[in-house]
Motif scaffolding. Structure first.
Motif, short mmCIF file in Angstrom:
data_model
loop_
_atom_site.label_atom_id
_atom_site.label_comp_id
_atom_site.label_asym_id
_atom_site.label_seq_id
_atom_site.Cartn_x
_atom_site.Cartn_y
_atom_site.Cartn_z
N ASP A 1 -55.36 -57.72 104.18
CA ASP A 1 -54.96 -58.24 102.87
C ASP A 1 -56.08 -59.06 102.27
O ASP A 1 -56.21 -60.26 102.54
N GLN A 2 -56.91 -58.41 101.50
CA GLN A 2 -58.01 -59.09 100.81
C GLN A 2 -57.67 -59.37 99.35
O GLN A 2 -58.53 -59.72 98.56
N GLY A 3 -56.40 -59.15 98.99
CA GLY A 3 -56.00 -59.35 97.61
C GLY A 3 -56.03 -60.81 97.20
O GLY A 3 -56.08 -61.73 98.03
N ILE A 4 -56.01 -61.02 95.90
CA ILE A 4 -56.08 -62.37 95.34
C ILE A 4 -54.69 -62.75 94.83
O ILE A 4 -54.02 -61.96 94.16
N ASP A 5 -54.26 -63.95 95.17
CA ASP A 5 -52.98 -64.45 94.70
C ASP A 5 -53.18 -64.99 93.28
O ASP A 5 -53.51 -66.16 93.08
N PHE A 6 -52.96 -64.12 92.29
CA PHE A 6 -53.21 -64.52 90.91
C PHE A 6 -52.19 -65.55 90.42
O PHE A 6 -52.48 -66.32 89.52
N ALA A 7 -51.00 -65.55 91.02
CA ALA A 7 -50.01 -66.56 90.63
C ALA A 7 -50.53 -67.96 90.96
O ALA A 7 -50.29 -68.92 90.22
N ALA A 8 -51.28 -68.07 92.07
CA ALA A 8 -51.82 -69.37 92.45
C ALA A 8 -52.95 -69.81 91.53
O ALA A 8 -53.33 -70.99 91.53
N LEU A 9 -53.49 -68.86 90.75
CA LEU A 9 -54.57 -69.21 89.82
C LEU A 9 -54.06 -69.84 88.53
O LEU A 9 -54.85 -70.36 87.74
N SER A 10 -52.76 -69.80 88.31
CA SER A 10 -52.19 -70.28 87.05
C SER A 10 -52.63 -71.70 86.68
O SER A 10 -53.05 -71.94 85.55
N PRO A 11 -52.54 -72.69 87.61
CA PRO A 11 -52.99 -74.04 87.23
C PRO A 11 -54.46 -74.09 86.84
O PRO A 11 -54.84 -74.83 85.93
N GLU A 12 -55.29 -73.31 87.54
CA GLU A 12 -56.72 -73.29 87.23
C GLU A 12 -56.96 -72.70 85.84
O GLU A 12 -57.78 -73.20 85.07
N VAL A 13 -56.23 -71.63 85.53
CA VAL A 13 -56.38 -71.00 84.22
C VAL A 13 -56.00 -71.97 83.10
O VAL A 13 -56.72 -72.12 82.11
N MET A 14 -54.86 -72.64 83.25
CA MET A 14 -54.39 -73.53 82.20
C MET A 14 -55.30 -74.75 82.06
O MET A 14 -55.56 -75.23 80.94
#
Length: 288
Positions: free
Chosen positions: A119-132
């Motif tokens: 599993d080398q995928g990226i947890d994009f949901a965890a990126l939400s705070p960084e994006v905002m």
């Protein structure tokens, strides 16, 4: 602060799994119009981004680009999926037993098999705070750029307002004398044309004409509108629509001034005023 509808900002943040970038740019629009260019994995953040931008922007065609470039994993971080590798080996043996001429899987094909490194995928949901958080930084820079552009436009508009005031101050004192001379000429022409007409008839015609060419009211309203333009600029905020309305009023008074003109000075003043108003209107179209 006076803001232009033209602005640009870009922010980039390096994260453990890649690089996040947010780009904002805008051009003129009658309303607030958003266009999002968001990577599909972050599409769920479009509504929160729209709400964030709406708190600081009121007009303009705004384009928001959000992209994430995943970093390449280092060799020492990679681990083969043993179960998947064993399954491929068994399946390859079965295929070659049925099809002896079939080419075996190469190392390159095996390593590129989906899921081979776990599993080398990226947890994009965890990126939400960084994006905002990065979006808020980009929005700060974006509004600052619009503010700097707005300040330049405000200076230009004030310069044109001062130029219009100079025209009014220059021409206003000469109007009564010029109109008096013109009405005297009219009186003489009426006397010559009407012959034995009574003085009352002549005075009546001259009075009517003098009323028609009286531009004192137009000059007064011009000054009042110019005062309002400066007041709106000092107040700041989203003032583009208000200023655009004032340009219509100024142009109406300048046109009336020209249509009632009986002397060259007033006609020239009307033309000069309309030129300055048009210059202001072009720039006001850029204001939020």
């Amino acid at each position: 602060m006076i803001c232009s509808m033209t602005g640009y900002a870009v922010k980039t943040r390096d994260l453990d799994r890649g690089s996040l970038q947010i780009e904002l740019k805008s051009v003129n629009s009658r309303y607030l119009d958003f266009h999002f260019r968001v990577t599909e994995d972050l599409r769920a953040l479009e509504m929160p981004l729209r709400e964030l931008l709406s708190t600081r922007l009121s007009r303009g065609k705004v384009e928001c680009r959000v992209s994430f470039n995943a970093a390449a994993a280092r060799a020492e971080q990679l681990q083969l999926n043993g179960d998947l590798l064993a399954s491929l080996q068994a399946l390859s043996a079965q295929v070659r037993a049925r099809l002896p001429d079939a080419a075996p899987l190469s190392v390159n094909e095996t390593l590129r098999w989906p899921g081979m490194f776990g599993d080398q995928g990226i947890d994009f949901a965890a990126l939400s705070p960084e994006v905002m958080a990065l979006a808020r930084e980009a929005l700060d820079d974006f509004t600052a750029s619009r503010g700097r552009e707005g300040d330049k436009l405000a200076v230009m508009i004030v310069d044109r307002v001062n130029a219009m005031r100079d025209i009014v101050r220059r021409v206003a004192p000469r109007i009564p004398e010029a109109q008096a001379l013109f009405t005297d000429k009219l009186r003489q022409r009426l006397v010559e044309a009407l012959g034995n007409a009574s003085d009352d008839r002549i005075l009546q015609e001259v009075a009517v004409f003098a009323t028609r060419i009286d531009v004192a009211e137009e000059l007064s309203r011009l000054s009042t509108h110019l005062d309002e333009v400066e007041r709106v600029l000092k107040h700041g905020g989203a003032c583009g629509k208000r200023l655009d309305f004032l340009m219509q009023e100024l142009n109406r008074e300048a046109n009336t001034l020209g249509s009632k003109s009986a002397v060259t000075e007033v006609s020239q003043a009307s033309m000069d005023l309309k030129l300055l108003i048009e210059q202001m209107r072009e720039q006001i179209q850029n204001l939020e």
